[in-house]
Design a protein around this motif. Structure first.
Motif, PDB file in Angstrom:
ATOM      1  N   THR A  83     -58.819 -36.518   8.802  1.00 31.06           N
ATOM      2  CA  THR A  83     -58.262 -36.382   7.447  1.00 31.06           C
ATOM      3  C   THR A  83     -59.077 -37.118   6.382  1.00 31.06           C
ATOM      4  OG1 THR A  83     -56.805 -38.283   7.830  1.00 31.06           O
ATOM      5  CG2 THR A  83     -55.920 -36.082   8.318  1.00 31.06           C
ATOM      6  N   GLY A  84     -60.129 -37.830   6.793  1.00 30.53           N
ATOM      7  CA  GLY A  84     -60.906 -38.592   5.825  1.00 30.53           C
ATOM      8  C   GLY A  84     -62.197 -37.929   5.395  1.00 30.53           C
ATOM      9  N   LEU A  85     -62.358 -36.652   5.702  1.00 27.34           N
ATOM     10  CA  LEU A  85     -63.601 -35.952   5.397  1.00 27.34           C
ATOM     11  C   LEU A  85     -63.698 -35.551   3.932  1.00 27.34           C
ATOM     12  CD1 LEU A  85     -63.661 -33.529   8.478  1.00 27.34           C
ATOM     13  CD2 LEU A  85     -64.647 -35.835   8.292  1.00 27.34           C
ATOM     14  N   THR A  86     -64.910 -35.204   3.521  1.00 21.75           N
ATOM     15  CA  THR A  86     -65.101 -34.632   2.191  1.00 21.75           C
ATOM     16  C   THR A  86     -64.308 -33.341   2.076  1.00 21.75           C
ATOM     17  OG1 THR A  86     -67.363 -35.505   2.266  1.00 21.75           O
ATOM     18  CG2 THR A  86     -66.832 -33.940   0.497  1.00 21.75           C
ATOM     19  N   GLU A  87     -64.342 -32.550   3.158  1.00 21.56           N
ATOM     20  CA  GLU A  87     -63.572 -31.303   3.199  1.00 21.56           C
ATOM     21  C   GLU A  87     -63.235 -30.972   4.645  1.00 21.56           C
ATOM     22  OE1 GLU A  87     -63.867 -26.600   1.760  1.00 21.56           O
ATOM     23  OE2 GLU A  87     -65.610 -27.929   1.560  1.00 21.56           O
ATOM     24  N   LEU A  88     -61.975 -30.659   4.924  1.00 16.78           N
ATOM     25  CA  LEU A  88     -61.539 -30.200   6.237  1.00 16.78           C
ATOM     26  C   LEU A  88     -60.945 -28.813   6.075  1.00 16.78           C
ATOM     27  CD1 LEU A  88     -61.036 -30.731   9.268  1.00 16.78           C
ATOM     28  CD2 LEU A  88     -58.776 -31.613   8.626  1.00 16.78           C
ATOM     29  N   VAL A  89     -61.512 -27.856   6.788  1.00 18.70           N
ATOM     30  CA  VAL A  89     -61.045 -26.480   6.737  1.00 18.70           C
ATOM     31  C   VAL A  89     -60.354 -26.166   8.061  1.00 18.70           C
ATOM     32  CG1 VAL A  89     -61.716 -24.063   6.532  1.00 18.70           C
ATOM     33  CG2 VAL A  89     -62.907 -25.809   5.185  1.00 18.70           C
ATOM     34  N   VAL A  90     -59.106 -25.720   8.000  1.00 17.32           N
ATOM     35  CA  VAL A  90     -58.358 -25.333   9.191  1.00 17.32           C
ATOM     36  C   VAL A  90     -58.368 -23.815   9.270  1.00 17.32           C
ATOM     37  CG1 VAL A  90     -56.155 -25.451  10.415  1.00 17.32           C
ATOM     38  CG2 VAL A  90     -56.909 -27.387   8.997  1.00 17.32           C
ATOM     39  N   VAL A  91     -58.840 -23.296  10.403  1.00 17.16           N
ATOM     40  CA  VAL A  91     -58.999 -21.847  10.577  1.00 17.16           C
ATOM     41  C   VAL A  91     -58.120 -21.376  11.732  1.00 17.16           C
ATOM     42  CG1 VAL A  91     -61.327 -21.795   9.610  1.00 17.16           C
ATOM     43  CG2 VAL A  91     -61.011 -22.224  12.056  1.00 17.16           C
ATOM     44  N   PRO A  92     -57.866 -20.072  11.832  1.00 20.49           N
ATOM     45  CA  PRO A  92     -56.933 -19.587  12.849  1.00 20.49           C
ATOM     46  C   PRO A  92     -57.481 -19.534  14.266  1.00 20.49           C
ATOM     47  CG  PRO A  92     -57.691 -17.769  11.489  1.00 20.49           C
ATOM     48  CD  PRO A  92     -58.208 -19.015  10.850  1.00 20.49           C
ATOM     49  N   THR A  93     -58.791 -19.331  14.447  1.00 18.47           N
ATOM     50  CA  THR A  93     -59.332 -19.094  15.788  1.00 18.47           C
ATOM     51  C   THR A  93     -60.655 -19.834  15.990  1.00 18.47           C
ATOM     52  OG1 THR A  93     -60.651 -17.176  15.119  1.00 18.47           O
ATOM     53  CG2 THR A  93     -58.348 -16.765  15.777  1.00 18.47           C
ATOM     54  N   MET A  94     -61.072 -19.918  17.258  1.00 24.73           N
ATOM     55  CA  MET A  94     -62.382 -20.483  17.572  1.00 24.73           C
ATOM     56  C   MET A  94     -63.507 -19.638  16.993  1.00 24.73           C
ATOM     57  SD  MET A  94     -62.471 -23.361  19.194  1.00 24.73           S
ATOM     58  CE  MET A  94     -64.069 -23.341  20.001  1.00 24.73           C
ATOM     59  N   HIS A  95     -63.330 -18.328  17.011  1.00 28.94           N
ATOM     60  CA  HIS A  95     -64.359 -17.455  16.435  1.00 28.94           C
ATOM     61  C   HIS A  95     -64.526 -17.730  14.948  1.00 28.94           C
ATOM     62  CE1 HIS A  95     -65.036 -15.123  20.040  1.00 28.94           C
ATOM     63  NE2 HIS A  95     -63.736 -14.887  20.169  1.00 28.94           N
ATOM     64  N   ALA A  96     -63.406 -17.918  14.261  1.00 29.74           N
ATOM     65  CA  ALA A  96     -63.472 -18.221  12.835  1.00 29.74           C
ATOM     66  C   ALA A  96     -64.140 -19.564  12.596  1.00 29.74           C
ATOM     67  CB  ALA A  96     -62.074 -18.208  12.229  1.00 29.74           C
ATOM     68  N   ARG A  97     -63.884 -20.516  13.491  1.00 28.38           N
ATOM     69  CA  ARG A  97     -64.511 -21.835  13.374  1.00 28.38           C
ATOM     70  C   ARG A  97     -66.024 -21.718  13.467  1.00 28.38           C
ATOM     71  NH1 ARG A  97     -63.757 -26.551  17.929  1.00 28.38           N
ATOM     72  NH2 ARG A  97     -63.381 -28.286  16.513  1.00 28.38           N
ATOM     73  N   LYS A  98     -66.506 -21.045  14.498  1.00 24.78           N
ATOM     74  CA  LYS A  98     -67.949 -20.942  14.700  1.00 24.78           C
ATOM     75  C   LYS A  98     -68.612 -20.167  13.568  1.00 24.78           C
ATOM     76  CE  LYS A  98     -67.502 -19.392  18.931  1.00 24.78           C
ATOM     77  NZ  LYS A  98     -67.890 -18.882  20.276  1.00 24.78           N
ATOM     78  N   GLN A  99     -67.944 -19.143  13.088  1.00 23.28           N
ATOM     79  CA  GLN A  99     -68.490 -18.377  11.970  1.00 23.28           C
ATOM     80  C   GLN A  99     -68.598 -19.235  10.718  1.00 23.28           C
ATOM     81  OE1 GLN A  99     -66.337 -14.766  10.978  1.00 23.28           O
ATOM     82  NE2 GLN A  99     -67.135 -14.801   8.890  1.00 23.28           N
ATOM     83  N   ALA A 100     -67.534 -19.972  10.410  1.00 20.09           N
ATOM     84  CA  ALA A 100     -67.535 -20.811   9.204  1.00 20.09           C
ATOM     85  C   ALA A 100     -68.593 -21.903   9.288  1.00 20.09           C
ATOM     86  CB  ALA A 100     -66.152 -21.423   9.000  1.00 20.09           C
ATOM     87  N   MET A 101     -68.726 -22.517  10.459  1.00 19.30           N
ATOM     88  CA  MET A 101     -69.735 -23.558  10.628  1.00 19.30           C
ATOM     89  C   MET A 101     -71.141 -22.995  10.476  1.00 19.30           C
ATOM     90  SD  MET A 101     -67.943 -25.613  13.802  1.00 19.30           S
ATOM     91  CE  MET A 101     -69.285 -26.760  14.101  1.00 19.30           C
ATOM     92  N   ALA A 102     -71.391 -21.824  11.084  1.00 22.74           N
ATOM     93  CA  ALA A 102     -72.713 -21.211  11.000  1.00 22.74           C
ATOM     94  C   ALA A 102     -73.055 -20.820   9.570  1.00 22.74           C
ATOM     95  CB  ALA A 102     -72.779 -19.994  11.919  1.00 22.74           C
ATOM     96  N   GLU A 103     -72.087 -20.267   8.854  1.00 20.66           N
ATOM     97  CA  GLU A 103     -72.345 -19.831   7.481  1.00 20.66           C
ATOM     98  C   GLU A 103     -72.587 -21.010   6.547  1.00 20.66           C
ATOM     99  OE1 GLU A 103     -69.018 -17.309   6.583  1.00 20.66           O
ATOM    100  OE2 GLU A 103     -69.980 -15.546   7.473  1.00 20.66           O
ATOM    101  N   ALA A 104     -72.072 -22.182   6.909  1.00 22.38           N
ATOM    102  CA  ALA A 104     -72.248 -23.367   6.066  1.00 22.38           C
ATOM    103  C   ALA A 104     -73.525 -24.128   6.385  1.00 22.38           C
ATOM    104  CB  ALA A 104     -71.049 -24.302   6.229  1.00 22.38           C
ATOM    105  N   ALA A 105     -74.242 -23.721   7.433  1.00 21.64           N
ATOM    106  CA  ALA A 105     -75.358 -24.515   7.948  1.00 21.64           C
ATOM    107  C   ALA A 105     -76.724 -23.964   7.569  1.00 21.64           C
ATOM    108  CB  ALA A 105     -75.258 -24.610   9.466  1.00 21.64           C
TER     109      ALA A 105
END
Length: 199
Positions: A83-105
């Protein structure tokens, strides 16, 4: 160095939700997080507060860095969403997590970790091989943690399933500073970004 819009250069770090048995793993995670922040880069990671995930994030934050965490709803309690991050994004699935991380990198680095870390590393490496992106990929081989894996990969090359060009897409270093310098140099020629939702 190529960036998207006005955000800082962003490094996606894959690592364990446990600390592992060697204190060197924790020290490497802390050092990597601090160095990413000191370069003025942004850390992108899986959003957890536990294990090496928490260590790399806390170190980047302590050094004044920006940290984006992405965590699935189902894992928010298990991995203790930070909870102490600059931004924490909560997503519905693992696939959504990996996609969001890849698109931000703009680059990817794997620290020691377990099944999830290995799966994420090989997936982003496969995407690079198939031409879906051209961002650099680094492996931080702390204390020889990945030596056996790297040996097996040499065996896959000798057996005709992987070639030297594919192997060369992975940059391996034991020292965090050296790996980040390699990533920085490789990022100068990284120009193409993919819509990862189409993968």
């Amino acid at each position: 160095m190529t960036t998207v819009a006005t955000r800082p250069f962003s490094v996606c770090v894959y690592c364990g939700s446990r600390h592992g048995s060697d204190p060197a793993f924790t020290e490497a995670a802390r050092t990597l997080g601090r160095l990413i922040a000191e370069r003025g880069w942004r850390l992108v990671y899986g959003g957890g507060r536990v294990g090496l995930m928490g260590e790399v994030a806390d170190a980047a934050l302590a050094a004044g860095g920006s940290v984006l965490g992405v965590i699935p709803q189902r894992l928010e309690a298990r991995e203790v969403g930070h909870t102490g991050l600059t931004e924490l994004v909560v997503v519905p699935t693992m696939h959504a997590r990996k996609q969001a991380m890849a698109e931000a990198a703009d680059a990817f680095i794997a620290l020691p970790g377990g099944l999830g870390t290995l799966e994420e590393l090989f997936e982003v490496w496969t995407w690079r091989h198939l031409g879906y992106h051209d961002q650099p990929i680094g492996l931080l081989n702390v204390g020889g943690f990945y030596d056996l894996l790297l040996g097996f990969l040499q065996q896959t090359e000798a057996s005709g399933f992987v070639d030297a060009g594919q192997q060369a897409l992975l940059q391996v270093q034991a020292d965090p500073q050296a790996l980040l310098s390699q990533i920085a140099a490789a990022s100068v020629i990284s120009t193409r970004r993919e819509d990862f939702s189409r993968i």
